[in-house]
Scaffold this motif. Structure first.
Motif, PDB file in Angstrom:
ATOM      1  N   ILE A   1       0.852  -1.197   0.000  1.00  0.00           N
ATOM      2  CA  ILE A   1       0.000   0.000   0.000  1.00  0.00           C
ATOM      3  C   ILE A   1       0.882   1.239   0.000  1.00  0.00           C
ATOM      4  O   ILE A   1       0.651   2.193  -0.750  1.00  0.00           O
ATOM      5  N   ALA A   2       1.949   1.225   0.839  1.00  0.00           N
ATOM      6  CA  ALA A   2       2.843   2.371   0.936  1.00  0.00           C
ATOM      7  C   ALA A   2       3.515   2.638  -0.398  1.00  0.00           C
ATOM      8  O   ALA A   2       3.616   3.782  -0.832  1.00  0.00           O
ATOM      9  N   LEU A   3       3.927   1.559  -1.065  1.00  0.00           N
ATOM     10  CA  LEU A   3       4.609   1.721  -2.351  1.00  0.00           C
ATOM     11  C   LEU A   3       3.680   2.361  -3.374  1.00  0.00           C
ATOM     12  O   LEU A   3       4.044   3.307  -4.079  1.00  0.00           O
ATOM     13  N   VAL A   4       2.443   1.852  -3.399  1.00  0.00           N
ATOM     14  CA  VAL A   4       1.467   2.406  -4.341  1.00  0.00           C
ATOM     15  C   VAL A   4       1.214   3.872  -4.011  1.00  0.00           C
ATOM     16  O   VAL A   4       1.220   4.741  -4.893  1.00  0.00           O
ATOM     17  N   THR A   5       1.008   4.158  -2.712  1.00  0.00           N
ATOM     18  CA  THR A   5       0.719   5.535  -2.317  1.00  0.00           C
ATOM     19  C   THR A   5       1.873   6.452  -2.697  1.00  0.00           C
ATOM     20  O   THR A   5       1.663   7.517  -3.278  1.00  0.00           O
ATOM     21  N   LEU A   6       3.091   6.038  -2.346  1.00  0.00           N
ATOM     22  CA  LEU A   6       4.241   6.899  -2.617  1.00  0.00           C
ATOM     23  C   LEU A   6       4.388   7.146  -4.113  1.00  0.00           C
ATOM     24  O   LEU A   6       4.594   8.289  -4.546  1.00  0.00           O
ATOM     25  N   SER A   7       4.239   6.069  -4.913  1.00  0.00           N
ATOM     26  CA  SER A   7       4.370   6.269  -6.354  1.00  0.00           C
ATOM     27  C   SER A   7       3.305   7.237  -6.832  1.00  0.00           C
ATOM     28  O   SER A   7       3.564   8.116  -7.660  1.00  0.00           O
ATOM     29  N   SER A   8       2.075   7.084  -6.312  1.00  0.00           N
ATOM     30  CA  SER A   8       1.010   7.988  -6.746  1.00  0.00           C
ATOM     31  C   SER A   8       1.357   9.421  -6.363  1.00  0.00           C
ATOM     32  O   SER A   8       1.187  10.344  -7.162  1.00  0.00           O
ATOM     33  N   ILE A   9       1.851   9.602  -5.133  1.00  0.00           N
ATOM     34  CA  ILE A   9       2.198  10.961  -4.704  1.00  0.00           C
ATOM     35  C   ILE A   9       3.252  11.535  -5.636  1.00  0.00           C
ATOM     36  O   ILE A   9       3.138  12.669  -6.093  1.00  0.00           O
ATOM     37  N   ILE A  10       4.255  10.718  -5.944  1.00  0.00           N
ATOM     38  CA  ILE A  10       5.332  11.226  -6.787  1.00  0.00           C
ATOM     39  C   ILE A  10       4.801  11.640  -8.157  1.00  0.00           C
ATOM     40  O   ILE A  10       5.054  12.740  -8.638  1.00  0.00           O
TER      41      ILE A  10
ATOM     42  N   ASN B   1       4.976  22.339  -5.357  1.00  0.00           N
ATOM     43  CA  ASN B   1       6.356  22.734  -5.593  1.00  0.00           C
ATOM     44  C   ASN B   1       7.234  22.331  -4.415  1.00  0.00           C
ATOM     45  O   ASN B   1       8.340  21.799  -4.575  1.00  0.00           O
ATOM     46  N   GLY B   2       6.710  22.575  -3.209  1.00  0.00           N
ATOM     47  CA  GLY B   2       7.443  22.195  -2.008  1.00  0.00           C
ATOM     48  C   GLY B   2       7.655  20.697  -1.945  1.00  0.00           C
ATOM     49  O   GLY B   2       8.743  20.214  -1.621  1.00  0.00           O
ATOM     50  N   ALA B   3       6.612  19.933  -2.275  1.00  0.00           N
ATOM     51  CA  ALA B   3       6.713  18.474  -2.207  1.00  0.00           C
ATOM     52  C   ALA B   3       7.747  17.978  -3.221  1.00  0.00           C
ATOM     53  O   ALA B   3       8.515  17.057  -2.944  1.00  0.00           O
ATOM     54  N   ARG B   4       7.768  18.622  -4.384  1.00  0.00           N
ATOM     55  CA  ARG B   4       8.786  18.270  -5.379  1.00  0.00           C
ATOM     56  C   ARG B   4      10.179  18.428  -4.808  1.00  0.00           C
ATOM     57  O   ARG B   4      11.021  17.549  -4.930  1.00  0.00           O
ATOM     58  N   ARG B   5      10.396  19.609  -4.198  1.00  0.00           N
ATOM     59  CA  ARG B   5      11.710  19.877  -3.636  1.00  0.00           C
ATOM     60  C   ARG B   5      12.025  18.877  -2.531  1.00  0.00           C
ATOM     61  O   ARG B   5      13.117  18.325  -2.465  1.00  0.00           O
ATOM     62  N   SER B   6      11.039  18.633  -1.680  1.00  0.00           N
ATOM     63  CA  SER B   6      11.289  17.719  -0.571  1.00  0.00           C
ATOM     64  C   SER B   6      11.596  16.317  -1.081  1.00  0.00           C
ATOM     65  O   SER B   6      12.490  15.649  -0.576  1.00  0.00           O
ATOM     66  N   LEU B   7      10.843  15.894  -2.101  1.00  0.00           N
ATOM     67  CA  LEU B   7      11.103  14.559  -2.663  1.00  0.00           C
ATOM     68  C   LEU B   7      12.486  14.515  -3.295  1.00  0.00           C
ATOM     69  O   LEU B   7      13.232  13.549  -3.125  1.00  0.00           O
TER      70      LEU B   7
ATOM     71  N   MET C   1      16.484   8.030   3.995  1.00  0.00           N
ATOM     72  CA  MET C   1      15.604   8.882   3.191  1.00  0.00           C
ATOM     73  C   MET C   1      14.455   9.432   4.025  1.00  0.00           C
ATOM     74  O   MET C   1      14.126  10.617   3.942  1.00  0.00           O
ATOM     75  N   ALA C   2      13.850   8.562   4.835  1.00  0.00           N
ATOM     76  CA  ALA C   2      12.759   9.049   5.678  1.00  0.00           C
ATOM     77  C   ALA C   2      13.284  10.096   6.645  1.00  0.00           C
ATOM     78  O   ALA C   2      12.624  11.100   6.925  1.00  0.00           O
ATOM     79  N   GLY C   3      14.505   9.857   7.159  1.00  0.00           N
ATOM     80  CA  GLY C   3      15.090  10.831   8.067  1.00  0.00           C
ATOM     81  C   GLY C   3      15.424  12.126   7.345  1.00  0.00           C
ATOM     82  O   GLY C   3      15.295  13.214   7.902  1.00  0.00           O
ATOM     83  N   ALA C   4      15.820  12.008   6.058  1.00  0.00           N
ATOM     84  CA  ALA C   4      16.252  13.189   5.311  1.00  0.00           C
ATOM     85  C   ALA C   4      15.153  14.217   5.189  1.00  0.00           C
ATOM     86  O   ALA C   4      15.380  15.414   5.362  1.00  0.00           O
TER      87      ALA C   4
ATOM     88  N   SER D   1       2.834  11.850   5.074  1.00  0.00           N
ATOM     89  CA  SER D   1       2.515  10.759   4.141  1.00  0.00           C
ATOM     90  C   SER D   1       3.777  10.205   3.498  1.00  0.00           C
ATOM     91  O   SER D   1       3.961   8.994   3.421  1.00  0.00           O
ATOM     92  N   ILE D   2       4.631  11.112   3.034  1.00  0.00           N
ATOM     93  CA  ILE D   2       5.823  10.639   2.336  1.00  0.00           C
ATOM     94  C   ILE D   2       6.723   9.848   3.284  1.00  0.00           C
ATOM     95  O   ILE D   2       7.136   8.717   2.981  1.00  0.00           O
ATOM     96  N   ALA D   3       6.979  10.422   4.472  1.00  0.00           N
ATOM     97  CA  ALA D   3       7.855   9.739   5.414  1.00  0.00           C
ATOM     98  C   ALA D   3       7.268   8.399   5.834  1.00  0.00           C
ATOM     99  O   ALA D   3       7.970   7.390   5.942  1.00  0.00           O
ATOM    100  N   LEU D   4       5.953   8.388   6.059  1.00  0.00           N
ATOM    101  CA  LEU D   4       5.280   7.161   6.476  1.00  0.00           C
ATOM    102  C   LEU D   4       5.430   6.077   5.402  1.00  0.00           C
ATOM    103  O   LEU D   4       5.773   4.938   5.700  1.00  0.00           O
ATOM    104  N   CYS D   5       5.187   6.454   4.154  1.00  0.00           N
ATOM    105  CA  CYS D   5       5.296   5.482   3.064  1.00  0.00           C
ATOM    106  C   CYS D   5       6.712   4.922   2.977  1.00  0.00           C
ATOM    107  O   CYS D   5       6.902   3.711   2.863  1.00  0.00           O
ATOM    108  N   VAL D   6       7.694   5.812   3.038  1.00  0.00           N
ATOM    109  CA  VAL D   6       9.070   5.350   2.903  1.00  0.00           C
ATOM    110  C   VAL D   6       9.404   4.389   4.046  1.00  0.00           C
ATOM    111  O   VAL D   6      10.024   3.341   3.842  1.00  0.00           O
TER     112      VAL D   6
END
Lengths: 354, 512, 612
Positions: A47-56, A131-137, A263-266, A314-319
């Motif tokens: 589920i996390a993988l799917v969610t993260l890919s969707s977010i990206i 834009n922020g999420a892009r930078r954070s990712l 990565m999650a820590g980053a 969400s991003i940290a949780l998925c990772v």
């Protein structure tokens, strides 16, 4: 009452059956296949993988992307440079730029033009968050890649060759650990005028590999004493070949898991640094910068505070979940969860055996 | 071994030298203490530029200035240790001497609480691998892992302090909330106890009813305004604690242990009123320590009363129970001062603060009120730190225990017929602590320097705040002081972690 | 199942605490006589006059415990405190300018010692380089710290004073002689210091002495002062420079440190946390106290959001800061506080480059040179800055009353401001933004006929980094300037102040924060050789006008001079003020008399008026 409520009998019944299930399942499969199978059985990780890919995908396609002179248009109507009219009317408590998103079917149902609201000067907050999420990712992946690469290279050289090289490299690790990230970030930020997000990420990556290097080194130290390494050496394999073809694949599980943790820590490190003013600085945008900028909006314009937080979490949780799934998948001793169906089958087999 | 330690220390000194030289020069070249003054149109600006250049030796190039700084540091060998002056008319030593205890107070409380709770949750989670509880805890841990701390801090302040203080002005729990809270509580307990569907629901129903009744009672008695446990509640709680501790420590079939623990609990109730007298005017840390020692003595004594053989575990159980009921009595006494504390001028009916280490305006010399003040100020920052580091401990301890449970010696233990409690507490738990012990050192060291944001949002003037101030104020000596201390902590923390590990695990030999 | 109950009980308590989120009425306010004032910085010293301790919080605490011949109100007017004494010009020629300061009889320090003219003399020791050198106390400009480590050396006072201040026979009057008339001469007068306490402390006394002993000690100071007795003065200097640098004060602290003539004296202090002052029962040196406040506490909270939350939680009575729009909105929601909108002394402005700053490589950008093309394009550029929109979106949510600046010399509200902006040429830059854009575009097209939104002229702007408000300000400016044919290329720099002078930038925007009320405060920005003239302004005509501000002027002449100067500045398009930085003060509803000032004295300047 039973804190240690594992029924001994159940364990004994299942012990044989479980192993049988586990062994049967991996018969005739390559390591990659086993890992993949195990991973896809970890429901939360999938589920996390799917969610993260969707977010990206969602985040990257939302806004225009510029690659050199080419401009790939995004599907969202605003960019971070647009300054549309600021919404004053009908916002709760006299706030400005409240979200137009509504789930009330009777009035303005739908996204509206600014589903996440607008910032102080009217910029679309959805565009800013994207834009922020892009930078954070980007920061997250760059840190993961840089730290991962350096950590693996330094750790494996150190562990494989040992002796002098090892002690020199490990002192380098000690050295880097004594230099506080935050001080260096601040110093570099002040010296360079400002730290662009990419530069910040590269730099955090250059500092963040020490833990991984230690871990890889430890793995190499123990693996290089194994029989299969001796066998490879006797067969005439070169050092490089032994390191990369024989030892590294055995350590890859731990490495990947550690990188996901980095990565999650980053993403949180970026947030913390931005909060203190030493990370991404305005007018660049990152999720961390957005929340710290709108920290005080909590009671007045909560949407400015919640949305970036939502994406960070969400991003940290998925990772993290993906990392957990990978850990389970790579761990050879890890037994998969025994479901009721398996249990039934095992019982049947046992009966059949009797 | 000694050789190894000496060699490590020698290398560490070299590393410290290198890293401090690097940081000093980077910071010196990057910062401009005169920037603000140059923009100033003030009459005194010129003089201040002269004075600052003079005080900070700005006319000396940084690499040379570094050695001037180093000379002060090396003065430690001739008894003239000098870390330099700060830019605000203080010395770096004085600033550090103030900041270190502050940070330690914050970090100690948080690290230990997080460790205890995290360990417990992680262990249960591992023992019930792939249960609802395990999934719940995994999710919780990852969620906590993903929270930015200042984000959490804002929420904590809003809900746990401001809104809670508002609530305390007229503490009526609406029925809706009682129901919601009871449901949340019962879900936790029933997933903790696990089992099949029937068992789940019966636990759920029991827990819901109990929760609801307790909340109801709290609401009816205005417990928030006049909290307290009283001898009866203390008796019940200590009794339950006695049974629980015995169950984990020796197993309930160990009759002498059970009796010793129960008698300690009983003793607590009997001594309740005499202790109140004692507490009335003599509250002091000395008294608390004395009582603790007496409790330990009594616990030890009770093992003699109840058994002739194998007294160790019995004494352990009795002492633990005694300490726990002591804690209840202590908590009860603190609660009795709650009203007085709330009504002081300084507190003005808003007892949970959002900021600071102490309320300086609290004039009451009363030991209990002063302690309540310390506790109320610790609540939010500690909670924030706990939430953040809890996740790690849940994951670490779960992972470590699972690792151990897969080992052959556990199978051997079970095979030779040891009961599950013995296998877990004797064999699994001890081995699991090995990797955790070195992690603990690392975590603690990390927090000393890493509580920057927590200190900042909650206004604690610790190491983190000092570091930030040094950076923002271009205060090079201060920055170097903080940096040096943290570097030393990291280096010696690493060394200590290695030593602890090798001391606990006979398979590891250092210096090879 | 028994085991669950205890734990459940604990859980219930914890859970209910965690989830208790009902909004109910706040706690009732008790009658108070204490006022808790927030400050961002922690106190570092009780002497704010050394270079290391020159922090506003230090001087705020000092302001409560001492008062002299004048104070400055919240409109930057100098108000004479006639209860303390009087001062007047006794000789007024071009080369001999004398002022006599007379202390009223009957005034006492908080230890009961009468105040007289000797108490005014320490000011000279702290401000005159000549005296410091002559008395063997060190050269303040040298590499060695002078014995009185004062930050008062080397200023206007030192540059103009002649000889020693003269004490009258009755020891109540001190006369200063300056070598010329100086602007704002009333600001350079002496302030009272309890010199007897310094002498006693230098002699090792640890407690208050009798009045007789105190007066004898003061005489010893006077003797040392007149004879320039280096040894005695050195010992006093040591006390003055070091002994006040403490942050922890309790019963054991030497009470001699706290002798003052203000309404409050220091009672206790906790390092990095707070300072408590109690009312001074012997106070008679200034306006009468309202009498309902007996304790003033300064509490130090560095984080703005945290301070606002502490205010909401009733931990503070006065909060002042420069918060965000949201923080202000949140403050407005609080039922227990009043919000006083305000401004601080900093004014945000856009500057344009004319030539290279001294020591910088040549500037050849589009704004080069005075008059002609450079001036036209500079004016067009300043017209294209949407000041109205910036104000409305960034400042109005914090301070709705904030006006657009029509002058960078004096702030709105100052006597004569209306006349100034009607005549100084600032009206050129006022109008609907569409009209201004059109005007700007016409100017641009004179030199770049094809300039338009799609074919703009590039202007490189230094953008101060790490500041969300300035990032937003730049975004607004960039969006609008396009309509006037300019493409603003922002270069964001976190450490921007040393870079203002670089020839790379055609324009910069930032804020100056004048901390005093002097006439000539803005001269350095435009005069040739001025310390803040980083844009190569070189206009002899302007220099001549600005020089007039160095002399004392009445308000009318002062305003007329500024009008003349600003006409040139506006016609050249050198600078354009945008807004005054907003500050907000939030005060406990029951507390009266708080009137924040834009100067660093902030809320404390009128402590005698505070009441519940």
């Amino acid at each position: 009452m039973k804190l240690f409520g594992r029924k001994a009998t159940e364990g004994e019944i299942l012990a044989g059956g479980e192993n049988a299930i586990a062994n049967k399942e991996v018969e005739g499969l390559s390591q990659g296949q086993i890992v993949r199978r195990r991973f896809f059985r970890h429901r939360a990780a999938v589920i996390a993988l799917v969610t993260l890919s969707s977010i990206i995908v969602f985040v990257i396609t939302a806004l225009d992307t510029k690659i050199g002179p080419i401009r790939i248009p995004g599907w969202w109507k605003w960019t971070v440079e647009d300054i549309p009219e600021l919404r004053y009317l009908d916002c709760p408590g006299g706030a400005t730029g409240c979200p137009t998103f509504s789930i009330n079917p009777s009035s303005n149902f739908g996204l509206g033009s600014h589903p996440f609201g607008q910032d102080d000067i009217g910029r679309d907050y959805f565009a800013l968050v994207m834009n922020g999420a892009r930078r954070s990712l980007m920061i997250m992946f760059v840190i993961g890649a840089v730290s991962g690469f350096i950590g693996v290279v330094v750790g494996s050289i150190s562990g494989f060759y040992g002796k002098k090289i090892d002690s020199v490299l490990m002192r380098l690790v000690d050295f880097l650990q004594t230099v506080p990230t935050i001080i260096i970030a601040a110093v570099i930020g002040k010296a360079a005028g400002r730290v662009g997000p990419l530069f910040l990420a590269l730099f955090l990556g250059l500092l963040g590999w020490t833990g991984l290097a230690r871990l890889v080194r430890a793995q190499f130290l123990s693996l290089r004493e194994m029989e299969f390494v001796d066998a490879a050496r006797v067969a005439g394999a070169s050092n490089i070949r032994i390191a990369f073809k024989h030892i590294l694949p055995n350590a890859i599980g731990q490495i990947i898991v550690t990188i996901t943790l980095i990565m999650a820590g980053a993403i949180l490190t970026e947030t913390a640094l931005s909060y203190l003013g030493f990370g991404v600085v305005a007018p660049d945008v990152s999720l961390g910068l957005l929340i710290s900028q709108y920290e005080s909006s909590f009671t007045t314009r909560p949407w400015l505070f919640w949305w970036p937080g939502f994406f960070i979490i969400s991003i940290a949780l998925c990772v993290n979940f993906i990392g957990d799934g990978l850990r389970d998948a790579f761990d050879p001793r890890q037994r998969r969860r025994i479901t009721k169906k398996d249990r039934l089958q095992a019982k049947l087999q046992n009966k059949a055996g009797e | 071994m000694l050789n190894y330690i000496l060699r490590r220390i020698g290398v560490s000194v070299m590393i410290l030298f290198g890293s401090s030289f690097l940081v000093y020069n980077l910071a010196a070249y990057a910062s401009d203490p005169l920037a603000e003054l140059r923009l100033s149109t003030d009459d005194g600006a010129r003089q201040r530029i002269i004075a600052l250049t003079r005080d900070l030796n700005l006319d000396v190039p940084p690499p040379i200035r570094y050695f001037m700084w180093l000379k002060g540091i090396l003065g430690i060998f001739v008894g003239k240790f000098d870390m330099g002056a700060t830019r605000e008319a203080s010395t770096v030593q004085a600033e550090l001497a103030y900041a270190i205890p502050t940070t330690l107070r914050l970090v100690f409380a948080a690290t230990f609480t997080a460790l205890l709770i995290g360990l417990a949750l992680g262990v249960i989670s591992a023992l019930r691998q792939y249960s609802r509880f395990d999934y719940g805890m995994t999710f919780l841990a990852f969620l906590l892992y993903s929270l930015p701390i200042f984000w959490v801090a804002v929420l904590l302040k809003e809900f746990m302090a401001i809104q809670f203080n508002n609530f305390l002005a007229d503490p009526n729990i609406p029925i809706k909330w009682m129901v919601i809270m009871s449901i949340v509580g019962s879900v936790f307990w029933s997933s903790l106890f696990g089992g099949e569907r029937k068992r789940f629901w019966s636990v759920f129903a029991g827990a819901f009813a109990t929760n609801f009744v307790v909340l109801w009672a709290i609401d009816l008695t205005d417990w928030y305004l006049k909290p307290g446990l009283g001898p009866i509640l203390i008796g019940i709680l200590s009794g339950l604690a006695a049974i629980g501790i015995t169950a984990v420590s020796t197993g309930l079939d160990n009759k002498p242990a059970r009796n010793a623990a129960l008698s300690m609990a009983g003793l607590g109730v009997i001594l309740y009123y005499p202790l109140q007298r004692l507490f009335e005017n003599n509250g002091s840390y000395l008294l608390i320590i004395a009582l603790l020692l007496i409790t330990i003595g009594l616990g030890y004594g009770s093992s003699y009363v109840f058994s002739k053989i194998d007294r160790g575990p019995i004494a352990r159980t009795a002492i633990l129970t005694g300490v726990v009921s002591g804690v209840f009595i202590f908590a009860d006494r603190l609660m009795q001062s709650w009203t007085a504390y709330r009504e002081t001028d300084a507190i003005n009916y808003r007892p949970i603060p959002t900021y600071g280490q102490r309320n300086d305006q609290l004039e009451s010399p009363d030991f209990w009120i002063q302690n309540l003040d310390v506790i109320t100020h610790l609540i939010l920052p500690t909670l924030a730190l706990i939430l953040i580091s809890l996740a790690g401990w849940i994951r670490y301890s779960r992972g470590a225990l699972l690792e151990v449970l897969n080992q052959d010696y556990i199978r051997t233990g079970r095979a030779k017929g040891l009961n599950e409690r013995t296998v877990i507490t004797r064999h699994a738990f001890r081995n699991m602590m090995l990797p955790l012990s070195s992690l603990f050192v690392g975590e603690f060291v990390g927090l000393v320097g890493g509580a920057v944001i927590t200190e900042r949002v909650f206004g604690w003037q610790g190491m983190g705040t000092l570091g930030i101030k040094a950076i923002n104020g271009y205060d090079l000596n201060l920055l170097m002081g903080v940096n040096l201390l943290l570097s030393i902590l990291v280096i010696f923390g690493n060394l200590l972690a290695d030593l602890v590990y090798s001391a606990l695990d006979p398979r590891i030999r250092l210096g090879k | 199942m028994k085991f669950t109950r205890s734990a459940k009980f604990a859980l219930a308590a914890a859970a209910s605490a965690a989830l208790a989120v009902s909004l109910l009425s706040p706690a009732q306010a008790a009658t108070r006589s204490t006022i808790v004032i927030h400050d961002t910085n922690s106190l570092t010293s009780f002497n704010s006059s050394t270079p290391d301790t020159n922090l506003t919080i230090n001087s705020k605490v000092g302001a409560l415990s001492g008062i002299g011949f004048y104070y400055i109100d919240n409109k930057k007017n100098v108000i004479r405190n006639t209860t303390f004494g009087n001062f007047k010009v006794v000789k007024n020629t071009a080369t001999d300018f004398r002022i006599a300061y007379t202390v009223n009889p009957g005034l006492v320090w908080s230890d009961g010692t009468p105040i007289n003219g000797v108490d005014l003399l320490l000011s000279h020791v702290l401000s005159s380089n000549v005296y410091s050198k002559a008395a063997g106390l060190g050269d303040p400009d040298s590499d060695n710290v002078p014995d009185f480590n004062s930050n008062g050396y080397g200023g206007t006072y030192n540059d103009n004073i002649v000889g020693l201040p003269v004490l009258s026979a009755d020891k109540m009057t001190v006369t200063l002689q300056f070598k010329q008339k100086i602007a704002n001469w009333d600001l350079y007068g002496p302030g009272p210091s309890p010199v007897h306490t310094l002498v006693l402390m230098a002699e090792g006394k640890k407690g208050l002495q009798s009045v007789k002993d105190n007066e004898a000690a003061r005489d010893r100071f006077y003797a040392a002062y007149t004879t320039k007795n280096t040894a005695v003065l050195k010992a006093i200097g040591k006390v003055w420079s070091n002994d006040y640098n403490i942050t922890q004060v309790d019963d054991k602290t030497n009470p001699l440190l706290w002798v003052g003539n203000g309404g409050f004296t220091v009672d206790s202090a906790v390092t990095k946390s707070s300072v408590t002052l109690k009312v001074n029962p012997k106070y008679n040196s200034g306006p009468k106290l309202s009498g309902t406040i007996d304790t003033v506490i300064f509490k130090f909270i560095s984080d703005g959001t945290a301070a606002a939350q502490a205010l909401a939680n009733g931990e503070l009575d006065v909060y002042s800061g420069q918060p965000t729009a949201d923080a202000v909105a949140a403050l407005k929601k609080l039922t227990n506080v009043n919000i006083i909108g305000g401004i601080n002394a900093c004014y945000e402005h856009w500057d344009t480059r004319v030539n290279a700053a001294p020591g910088q490589p040549d500037y050849n950008g589009l704004f080069k040179g005075h008059g002609g093309k450079g001036a036209d394009l500079r004016k067009a550029f300043l017209l294209a800055i949407p000041r109205e929109e910036i104000n409305e979106k960034l400042i109005a949510p914090i301070n709705p009353a904030a006006p657009i600046l029509g002058s960078t010399f004096i702030a709105p509200g100052f006597d004569g401001y209306e006349r100034l902006i009607a005549n100084n040429g600032s009206s050129y830059y006022i109008g609907s933004q569409d009209a201004l854009n059109a005007k700007a575009l016409r100017l641009v097209r004179k030199y770049y006929p094809t300039a338009s939104a799609s074919n703009p002229v590039k202007v490189t702007v230094l953008v101060p980094g790490n500041n969300p408000r300035r990032a937003a300000e730049f975004a607004l400016a960039k969006a609008n300037a396009l309509k006037a044919g300019f493409d603003l290329v922002g270069d964001v720099q976190a450490s921007w102040s040393p870079k203002i002078q670089l020839s790379t930038y055609d324009a910069q925007f930032f804020a100056y924060c004048p901390s005093a009320v002097t006439q000539a405060g803005s001269n350095a920005n435009f005069q040739l050789g001025g310390g803040n003239n980083r844009n190569g302004v070189n206009l002899p005509q302007l220099d001549a006008i600005l020089n007039k501000l160095q002399l004392p002027l009445d308000n009318r002449a002062y305003i007329s001079t500024i009008i003349a100067a600003e006409r040139i500045i506006n016609a050249e398009g050198l600078t354009s003020g945008v807004f005054l930085h907003p500050a907000v003060t939030a005060v406990n509803k029951n507390l009266k008399g708080i009137k924040p000032s834009p100067l660093s004295s902030d809320v404390v300047w009128n402590w005698w008026e505070w009441s519940y």
